[in-house]
Design a protein around this motif. Structure first.
Motif, PDB file in Angstrom:
ATOM      1  N   LYS A  62       1.128  -1.288   0.053  1.00  0.00           N
ATOM      2  CA  LYS A  62      -0.383  -0.214   0.112  1.00  0.00           C
ATOM      3  C   LYS A  62       1.023   1.132  -0.026  1.00  0.00           C
ATOM      4  O   LYS A  62       0.132   2.278  -0.829  1.00  0.00           O
ATOM      5  CB  LYS A  62      -0.970  -0.340   0.962  1.00  0.00           C
ATOM      6  N   ILE A  63       1.957   0.962   0.740  1.00  0.00           N
ATOM      7  CA  ILE A  63       2.475   2.651   0.277  1.00  0.00           C
ATOM      8  C   ILE A  63       3.301   2.629  -0.440  1.00  0.00           C
ATOM      9  O   ILE A  63       3.771   3.670  -0.656  1.00  0.00           O
ATOM     10  CB  ILE A  63       3.442   2.241   2.127  1.00  0.00           C
ATOM     11  N   ILE A  73       5.983   8.134  -9.972  1.00  0.00           N
ATOM     12  CA  ILE A  73       6.936   7.221 -10.946  1.00  0.00           C
ATOM     13  C   ILE A  73       6.812   6.468 -11.092  1.00  0.00           C
ATOM     14  O   ILE A  73       5.560   5.547 -10.658  1.00  0.00           O
ATOM     15  CB  ILE A  73       7.517   6.750  -8.611  1.00  0.00           C
ATOM     16  N   LYS A  74       7.345   6.376 -12.201  1.00  0.00           N
ATOM     17  CA  LYS A  74       6.879   5.334 -13.257  1.00  0.00           C
ATOM     18  C   LYS A  74       6.984   3.672 -12.753  1.00  0.00           C
ATOM     19  O   LYS A  74       5.781   3.186 -12.201  1.00  0.00           O
ATOM     20  CB  LYS A  74       7.994   5.137 -14.479  1.00  0.00           C
ATOM     21  N   TYR A  75       8.508   3.368 -12.026  1.00  0.00           N
ATOM     22  CA  TYR A  75       8.309   2.379 -11.581  1.00  0.00           C
ATOM     23  C   TYR A  75       9.191   2.114 -10.143  1.00  0.00           C
ATOM     24  O   TYR A  75       9.442   3.272  -9.721  1.00  0.00           O
ATOM     25  CB  TYR A  75       9.001   1.333 -12.134  1.00  0.00           C
ATOM     26  N   SER A  76       8.120   1.797  -9.170  1.00  0.00           N
ATOM     27  CA  SER A  76       8.790   1.799  -7.811  1.00  0.00           C
ATOM     28  C   SER A  76       8.940   0.440  -6.674  1.00  0.00           C
ATOM     29  O   SER A  76       8.220  -0.636  -7.002  1.00  0.00           O
ATOM     30  CB  SER A  76       8.515   2.602  -7.037  1.00  0.00           C
ATOM     31  N   THR A  77      10.230  -0.105  -6.741  1.00  0.00           N
ATOM     32  CA  THR A  77      10.215  -1.511  -5.901  1.00  0.00           C
ATOM     33  C   THR A  77      10.833  -1.150  -4.795  1.00  0.00           C
ATOM     34  O   THR A  77      12.320  -0.392  -4.455  1.00  0.00           O
ATOM     35  CB  THR A  77      11.458  -2.321  -6.648  1.00  0.00           C
ATOM     36  N   SER A  91       5.847  -4.248  -5.559  1.00  0.00           N
ATOM     37  CA  SER A  91       7.055  -3.899  -6.744  1.00  0.00           C
ATOM     38  C   SER A  91       5.831  -3.085  -7.542  1.00  0.00           C
ATOM     39  O   SER A  91       4.963  -4.662  -7.292  1.00  0.00           O
ATOM     40  CB  SER A  91       8.128  -4.105  -7.134  1.00  0.00           C
ATOM     41  N   ASN A  92       5.496  -2.400  -8.525  1.00  0.00           N
ATOM     42  CA  ASN A  92       4.121  -2.647  -9.639  1.00  0.00           C
ATOM     43  C   ASN A  92       5.415  -3.030 -10.933  1.00  0.00           C
ATOM     44  O   ASN A  92       4.852  -2.730 -12.641  1.00  0.00           O
ATOM     45  CB  ASN A  92       3.703  -0.939  -9.549  1.00  0.00           C
ATOM     46  N   VAL A  93       6.794  -3.440 -10.989  1.00  0.00           N
ATOM     47  CA  VAL A  93       7.638  -3.768 -12.106  1.00  0.00           C
ATOM     48  C   VAL A  93       6.715  -5.254 -12.360  1.00  0.00           C
ATOM     49  O   VAL A  93       6.655  -6.207 -11.335  1.00  0.00           O
ATOM     50  CB  VAL A  93       8.656  -4.669 -12.275  1.00  0.00           C
ATOM     51  N   ASP A  94       6.907  -5.756 -13.261  1.00  0.00           N
ATOM     52  CA  ASP A  94       6.013  -7.029 -13.684  1.00  0.00           C
ATOM     53  C   ASP A  94       6.615  -8.511 -12.985  1.00  0.00           C
ATOM     54  O   ASP A  94       8.307  -8.048 -12.865  1.00  0.00           O
ATOM     55  CB  ASP A  94       5.928  -7.439 -15.009  1.00  0.00           C
ATOM     56  N   ARG A  95       5.772  -9.855 -12.816  1.00  0.00           N
ATOM     57  CA  ARG A  95       6.986 -10.068 -11.168  1.00  0.00           C
ATOM     58  C   ARG A  95       8.275 -11.214 -12.289  1.00  0.00           C
ATOM     59  O   ARG A  95       8.947 -11.448 -11.556  1.00  0.00           O
ATOM     60  CB  ARG A  95       5.974 -11.544 -11.055  1.00  0.00           C
ATOM     61  N   ARG A  96       7.992 -11.481 -13.378  1.00  0.00           N
ATOM     62  CA  ARG A  96       9.192 -12.000 -14.030  1.00  0.00           C
ATOM     63  C   ARG A  96      10.974 -10.866 -13.512  1.00  0.00           C
ATOM     64  O   ARG A  96      11.638 -11.601 -14.366  1.00  0.00           O
ATOM     65  CB  ARG A  96       8.830 -12.276 -15.444  1.00  0.00           C
ATOM     66  N   HIS A  97      10.190 -10.100 -13.626  1.00  0.00           N
ATOM     67  CA  HIS A  97      11.594  -9.197 -13.110  1.00  0.00           C
ATOM     68  C   HIS A  97      12.395  -9.334 -11.729  1.00  0.00           C
ATOM     69  O   HIS A  97      12.968  -8.533 -11.130  1.00  0.00           O
ATOM     70  CB  HIS A  97      11.613  -7.782 -14.255  1.00  0.00           C
ATOM     71  N   TRP A 159      15.945   0.598  -1.645  1.00  0.00           N
ATOM     72  CA  TRP A 159      14.658   1.516  -3.239  1.00  0.00           C
ATOM     73  C   TRP A 159      14.900   1.510  -4.135  1.00  0.00           C
ATOM     74  O   TRP A 159      15.834   2.287  -3.974  1.00  0.00           O
ATOM     75  CB  TRP A 159      13.779   2.669  -2.078  1.00  0.00           C
ATOM     76  N   LEU A 160      14.343   0.833  -5.381  1.00  0.00           N
ATOM     77  CA  LEU A 160      14.585   1.360  -6.322  1.00  0.00           C
ATOM     78  C   LEU A 160      13.805   1.972  -7.185  1.00  0.00           C
ATOM     79  O   LEU A 160      12.212   1.849  -6.670  1.00  0.00           O
ATOM     80  CB  LEU A 160      14.523   0.120  -7.213  1.00  0.00           C
ATOM     81  N   ILE A 161      13.586   3.532  -7.799  1.00  0.00           N
ATOM     82  CA  ILE A 161      12.993   4.072  -8.340  1.00  0.00           C
ATOM     83  C   ILE A 161      13.618   4.094 -10.108  1.00  0.00           C
ATOM     84  O   ILE A 161      13.832   3.994 -10.498  1.00  0.00           O
ATOM     85  CB  ILE A 161      12.001   5.837  -8.098  1.00  0.00           C
ATOM     86  N   GLU A 162      12.228   3.441 -11.108  1.00  0.00           N
ATOM     87  CA  GLU A 162      13.054   3.370 -12.894  1.00  0.00           C
ATOM     88  C   GLU A 162      11.708   4.085 -13.061  1.00  0.00           C
ATOM     89  O   GLU A 162      10.409   4.213 -13.536  1.00  0.00           O
ATOM     90  CB  GLU A 162      12.982   2.269 -12.805  1.00  0.00           C
TER      91      GLU A 162
END
Length: 367
Positions: A62-63, A73-77, A91-97, A159-162
Motif C-alpha cells: 500500500k505504501i 513515479i513510473k516504477y517503484s520497488t 513493486s509495480n514491475v512485472d513479476r518476471r523481473h 528502494w529503487l525508482i525507475e
C-alpha cells in the motif's frame, strides 16, 4: 531627448527583471509549499496504511502504491533483507523481473552505494541501450535511482525508482526523494514489531491452537473488522491439581479435550487461542457482552461435565473396568474490546483478574 528615452527603457528593463525575479521567487515559494503539503499528505497516508488491519506485506504494498500515485513515479520497488535473503516486498514491475530486482546488491555499482549509504543514479543516453543491471529487458527502464535503506545504521534493503525515459532524473529534487526514503524507513521500522509477532506465532502441541501472539497479528485483523468485540479469557483452575493427582499426561489430555470441545462449538468467525498455560482466550468478533452470555454459560456447564481419561484406558472403559478420570473446573472473565484501543491491555486486565482470583473461584465475571 534620446538619452532620456534610453534611460527610461533601461529603468523599465530593470523593473521587469526585478518583477520577474519576484514572480520567480513567489512561484518557487508556492512550489515549495505545495511540495510540503504533498509530503504531509503522503506521511498521513503512510500513517493510515500502518493503522490498517492488514499484514506487514500488504502495508508495504500500500505504501509503494501511495508513492507511485502521489509522486507520479513510473516504477517503484522496495526490497528488504529478512536476515536470510533479499525479497521484493512491493513493486509495480512485472513479476518476471523480480529475481533481477532482488539481486541488485550483487551489482558492483550498487555495492558501493550500500557501503557508502548514498543513492546511485544510473541512466542511458538513447533507447537502444539498457541499464547495467538489466538482464532480459530492454524497453522498460532507461533511468533509475537506487536508495540503500538503513534502520538505526543497520542496512535492511533498498528502494529503487525507475523511468522509461533516458536522463529522466537528471534534474530531480533529491531532497524530496530523501524525504520519501526517510518515510519508507520510518514505516518499515514501525512494522518490524508486527512482522516479528507474525513470525513467532506457533501452534500449541496439546491444544492444537495458535499461541498468544496470533492475537496481535492475523487474529487482530479478524477482530478489528468490527467496532466492538467481547474478549473472553478462561482458566482451567484445577489443572495443576490434576497434574499432581493423576499425571502430567492426564493434564495434557484435559487441555486437548477442552480445546477440541470449544473448537467444535465455536463459530469460525471467532478467534480461539491458548493464551498461556491453563489460560485460553476466545475473541467473539463483533458481539457485545449480552450477546455471548448464554453461550458462555452453556459452554462452561458442558465443559465441567467432561470426564477426561487417558487414551490408553479406552479398552478398560469398554470392559467396564474401574478407570481414573479427571473433571476440569473453570473460571471465566469477559470484557469489551473497542477497535483501535490496546488489545494487549484488555488481555492483561483479564489475566490479572484470573491470577488474583481465589483458587476455588469458578464463576463467569464481566469486567
Amino acid at each position: 531627448m534620446l538619452i532620456g528615452v534610453v534611460v527610461a527603457l533601461i529603468v523599465v528593463v530593470i523593473g521587469l527583471i526585478i518583477y520577474n525575479l519576484i514572480i520567480h521567487k513567489k512561484i518557487q515559494s508556492f512550489r515549495n509549499i505545495n511540495q510540503k503539503i504533498t509530503n504531509l499528505s503522503v506521511v498521513q497516508d503512510f500513517m493510515n496504511a500502518i493503522g490498517e488491519t492488514s499484514s506487514v506485506n500488504d502495508k508495504i504494498t500500500k505504501i509503494n502504491d501511495i508513492l507511485i500515485e502521489k509522486y507520479e513515479i513510473k516504477y517503484s520497488t522496495i526490497v528488504v533483507f529478512d536476515g536470510a535473503e533479499y525479497k521484493v516486498k512491493a513493486s509495480n514491475v512485472d513479476r518476471r523481473h523480480w529475481d533481477s530486482l532482488s539481486s541488485l546488491h550483487n551489482i558492483d555499482m550498487f555495492k558501493d552505494s550500500i557501503s557508502s549509504a548514498t543513492p546511485k543514479y544510473v541512466t542511458v543516453n538513447n533507447d537502444s541501450e539498457r541499464l547495467p543491471y538489466q538482464q532480459m529487458e530492454f524497453g522498460r527502464a532507461k533511468s533509475a535511482i537506487f536508495f540503500p535503506l538503513y534502520i538505526d545504521n543497520v542496512y535492511i534493503g533498498y528502494w529503487l525508482i525507475e523511468s522509461g525515459v533516458p536522463h529522466d532524473f537528471d534534474n530531480v529534487d533529491t531532497t524530496v526523494l530523501e524525504v520519501i526514503k526517510g518515510n519508507i524507513v520510518s514505516v518499515l521500522k514501525t512494522v518490524v514489531h508486527q512482522k516479528t509477532i507474525e513470525s513467532i506465532v506457533r501452534t500449541d502441541l496439546y491444544s492444537g491452537l495458535y499461541s498468544e501472539e496470533y492475537l496481535y497479528g492475523a487474529g487482530k485483523r479478524i477482530i478489528d473488522q468490527y467496532t466492538t468485540s467481547t474478549i473472553c479469557m478462561f482458566k482451567i483452575i484445577n489443572l495443576e491439581e490434576i497434574n499432581k493427582k493423576y499425571s502430567r499426561e492426564m493434564g495434557n489430555e484435559v487441555v486437548t479435550q477442552v480445546s477440541t470441545y470449544v473448537s467444535k462449538n465455536l463459530s469460525q468467525d471467532y478467534v480461539f487461542v491458548r493464551y498461556m498455560g491453563p489460560k485460553f482466550v476466545i475473541a467473539f468478533s463483533g458481539v457485545d457482552l449480552p450477546g455471548v452470555a448464554d453461550f458462555v454459560n452453556d459452554l462452561k456447564s458442558a465443559m465441567e461435565n467432561l470426564k477426561v481419561t487417558l487414551p490408553d484406558q479406552d479398552d478398560d472403559i469398554e470392559e467396564n473396568k474401574e478407570v481414573e478420570f479427571a473433571v476440569p473446573k473453570f473460571n471465566f472473565v469477559l470484557s469489551t474490546y473497542y477497535k483501535g484501543t490496546g488489545l494487549e491491555e484488555v488481555l492483561k486486565k483479564l489475566e490479572e483478574y484470573l491470577d488474583k482470583a481465589g483458587k476455588t473461584e469458578s464463576d463467569i465475571t464481566n469486567i
